[in-house]
Design an enzyme around this catalytic site. Structure first.
Site, PDB file in Angstrom:
ATOM      1  N   TYR A 146     -19.080 -22.321 -14.357  1.00  0.00           N
ATOM      2  CA  TYR A 146     -17.922 -21.434 -14.471  1.00  0.00           C
ATOM      3  C   TYR A 146     -16.993 -21.867 -15.612  1.00  0.00           C
ATOM      4  O   TYR A 146     -16.615 -23.027 -15.731  1.00  0.00           O
ATOM      5  CB  TYR A 146     -17.122 -21.405 -13.167  1.00  0.00           C
ATOM      6  CG  TYR A 146     -15.826 -20.615 -13.306  1.00  0.00           C
ATOM      7  CD1 TYR A 146     -15.877 -19.230 -13.461  1.00  0.00           C
ATOM      8  CD2 TYR A 146     -14.596 -21.248 -13.340  1.00  0.00           C
ATOM      9  CE1 TYR A 146     -14.724 -18.497 -13.624  1.00  0.00           C
ATOM     10  CE2 TYR A 146     -13.427 -20.522 -13.503  1.00  0.00           C
ATOM     11  CZ  TYR A 146     -13.502 -19.142 -13.647  1.00  0.00           C
ATOM     12  OH  TYR A 146     -12.342 -18.407 -13.820  1.00  0.00           O
ATOM     13  N   ARG A 169      36.152 -32.022   5.412  1.00  0.00           N
ATOM     14  CA  ARG A 169      35.728 -33.118   6.287  1.00  0.00           C
ATOM     15  C   ARG A 169      34.228 -33.394   6.212  1.00  0.00           C
ATOM     16  O   ARG A 169      33.779 -34.530   6.398  1.00  0.00           O
ATOM     17  CB  ARG A 169      36.121 -32.770   7.727  1.00  0.00           C
ATOM     18  CG  ARG A 169      35.957 -33.909   8.680  1.00  0.00           C
ATOM     19  CD  ARG A 169      36.453 -33.663  10.102  1.00  0.00           C
ATOM     20  NE  ARG A 169      36.879 -32.345  10.417  1.00  0.00           N
ATOM     21  CZ  ARG A 169      36.566 -31.701  11.560  1.00  0.00           C
ATOM     22  NH1 ARG A 169      35.763 -32.285  12.438  1.00  0.00           N
ATOM     23  NH2 ARG A 169      37.026 -30.505  11.809  1.00  0.00           N
ATOM     24  N   PHE A 204      -5.195 -25.461  -9.670  1.00  0.00           N
ATOM     25  CA  PHE A 204      -4.248 -24.634 -10.420  1.00  0.00           C
ATOM     26  C   PHE A 204      -3.253 -23.922  -9.511  1.00  0.00           C
ATOM     27  O   PHE A 204      -2.276 -23.355  -9.992  1.00  0.00           O
ATOM     28  CB  PHE A 204      -5.007 -23.576 -11.232  1.00  0.00           C
ATOM     29  CG  PHE A 204      -5.994 -22.800 -10.382  1.00  0.00           C
ATOM     30  CD1 PHE A 204      -5.579 -21.913  -9.411  1.00  0.00           C
ATOM     31  CD2 PHE A 204      -7.357 -22.996 -10.547  1.00  0.00           C
ATOM     32  CE1 PHE A 204      -6.483 -21.220  -8.630  1.00  0.00           C
ATOM     33  CE2 PHE A 204      -8.276 -22.304  -9.767  1.00  0.00           C
ATOM     34  CZ  PHE A 204      -7.832 -21.409  -8.801  1.00  0.00           C
TER      35      PHE A 204
END
Length: 509
Positions: free
Chosen positions: A54, A284, A328
């Site tokens: 791929y 506070r 990714f």
């Protein structure tokens, strides 16, 4: 200019902060070169082989089943970059772009991307010689990589796209040639290695983090000044209270506020005989709120430091195979960005309540309405407070999570995405809103402590007020305020107030 040699896998946020704030130039530790080159050789071999791999000898995404012959692999990679240059919107800042380029170098330096060292060298030289790609801000969904933005960055390396050099935007090829560089032809997988990754999202998340931490430091100083303006109690800052709870951020916030308030005549004047039993929460509970926001930012920082050192492209070149995975996917970055957004929103929310307190004569302990000497004839800081309410509300909306907003893309191949890109990018807008709020708070607080004369605030806070007054005079009667709100924001954002007080503040890392 600072020069950094970075070791991939061992880079700290301190290093990356130098890149962002100080425009440092970057080179990779040459010790990582053998692993980088070994991975490149494995990719070259795969490109010549018969088996489909791929992104090496196939198409991309939904087109992964299309086999590409060896002689077309370079064209395949160039086409990939050009076709993915689909970003829109304004160009991102030079600082973010340089950080993004640095992060891409670090990812390549892990030796799992399969790119040649020549590409790393060219990217380093672009940083060193001031070639900054023009990258549109919009177009990434934060999965399958920040595809469009990274394609715009990569286009310049192949002589396409646009880049800024010495303040001028030029075509990519002209920008390279102006500084004596030549474009490079992409080899197998190299285009894919550039655009698969989280570097755009991570650069924006880091930018938001660095800016947000500075805002938190400013909030500690400005809120201390507000405490004196309304003659608030410092008893809630006692260290024993915060030790009993144990949160780091809360403890550090209280300590910093104690230090900048130390020596205040205003505080000593009402230590005894004050009829008020307790201050409102916005006074506070300042350490509990701002301190908690600081702790959240530190959690996000830990994630982003890991991501900055990660190999996030696809496929990854392992010792025994080239394997397609999902590094990714920017989900960790998206979560970190959402955390930072929550922190920014809360720091602004409590700051806005302090502003509302100071302009309200029913709550401000004898300060004049809207902090003007002649209320009625003058409106004073009435509408400045309204502006901060608008900004606070905007940040509340922007703080809604982005990471939960997935949408399928690319013919349902990429069917769950992180939305980290705009989740991180929105932090810049949120920080700017917060800095405006803190700038207005400082205007109100300075006006308030000046009404307490002849009593004075502490020496560090007097220095902060003096820095403010060097640019913005006290408000004696109504005048055109918009430029002064802008300048107050700049003093906050640029760290001028922090520099003036000369007191150590909690550090992010």
């Amino acid at each position: 200019m600072t020069e950094l040699t970075l070791t991939p896998g061992a880079v700290t946020l301190t290093d990356l902060a130098h890149v962002y704030w100080q425009d440092a130039t970057v080179t990779l530790d040459p010790a990582c070169k053998p692993a980088v080159e070994a991975a490149a050789h494995r990719v070259q071999a795969a490109a010549q082989g018969a088996d489909p791999v791929y992104g090496v000898n196939t198409g991309f995404g939904k087109l992964a089943s299309h086999k590409i012959v060896a002689q077309d692999t370079s064209t395949l990679q160039r086409n990939l970059i050009l076709s993915h240059c689909c970003g829109v919107g304004p160009a991102i800042s030079r600082r973010v772009t340089r950080l993004m380029m640095t992060l891409k170098l670090l990812s390549f330096g892990r030796g799992a991307s399969g790119v040649r060292w020549d590409l790393i060298e060219l990217l380093q030289q672009m940083l060193a010689r001031g070639v900054t790609p023009v990258i549109p801000a919009q177009g990434s969904v934060g999965a399958s990589g920040d595809l469009a933005p990274l394609a715009h960055m990569t286009a310049v390396l192949i002589g396409a796209g646009e880049a800024e050099v010495d303040g001028t935007v030029l075509p990519g090829l002209d920008a390279l040639k102006k500084v004596g560089l030549e474009p490079i032809q992409l080899g197998p997988k190299e285009g894919l290695a550039f655009i698969n990754g989280t570097q755009f999202s991570t650069a924006f998340a880091l930018t938001g983090l660095f800016q947000a931490w500075r805002a938190a430091q400013n909030a500690l100083v400005v809120s201390a000044l507000s405490t004196d303006a309304i003659m608030g109690s410092t008893a809630p800052l006692r260290p024993e209270i915060h030790t009993l709870r144990g949160h780091r951020g809360q403890t550090e916030a209280a300590s910093a506020m104690r230090a900048v308030l130390d020596g205040s005549e205003i505080r000593e004047s009402h230590r005894d005989g004050d009829t008020r039993v307790q201050d409102p929460y916005c006074i506070r509970c300042q350490p509990q709120v701002t301190g908690a926001a600081m702790d959240v930012m530190r959690q996000a920082a830990a994630t982003l430091e890991v991501e900055a050192n990660a190999a996030t492209d696809n496929p990854l070149v392992l010792e025994d195979a080239i394997v397609s995975g999902g590094n990714f996917h920017a989900e960790p970055v998206g979560f970190a960005a959402d955390m930072i957004a929550l922190a920014l929103s809360e720091i602004g929310a409590i700051a806005q309540r302090r502003i509302a307190l100071m302009v309200d004569p029913a709550l401000s302990f004898d300060l004049p309405p809207f902090l003007t000497p002649e209320p009625g004839l003058n409106s004073g800081l009435m509408i400045a407070e309204v502006t901060t309410a608008a900004l606070m509300s905007e940040n509340k909306h922007l703080a809604n999570p982005c990471v939960t907003d997935s949408t399928p893309t690319s013919a349902n191949q990429e069917d769950h995405v992180s939305m980290a890109a705009h989740g991180a990018r929105r932090l810049t807008r949120m920080v700017e809103n917060l800095n405006y709020i803190l700038g207005v708070e400082m205007l109100c607080a300075a006006q308030g402590v000046e009404f307490r004369a002849p009593l004075t605030t502490s020496a560090p806070l007097q220095q902060a007020v003096a820095r403010l007054r060097a640019d913005i005079p006290a408000l004696s009667e109504d005048r055109y305020l918009a430029p002064e709100l802008e300048q107050a924001k700049v003093l906050i954002a640029d760290g001028c107030v922090l520099d003036a007080v000369k007191q150590p503040m909690p550090e992010l890392f």
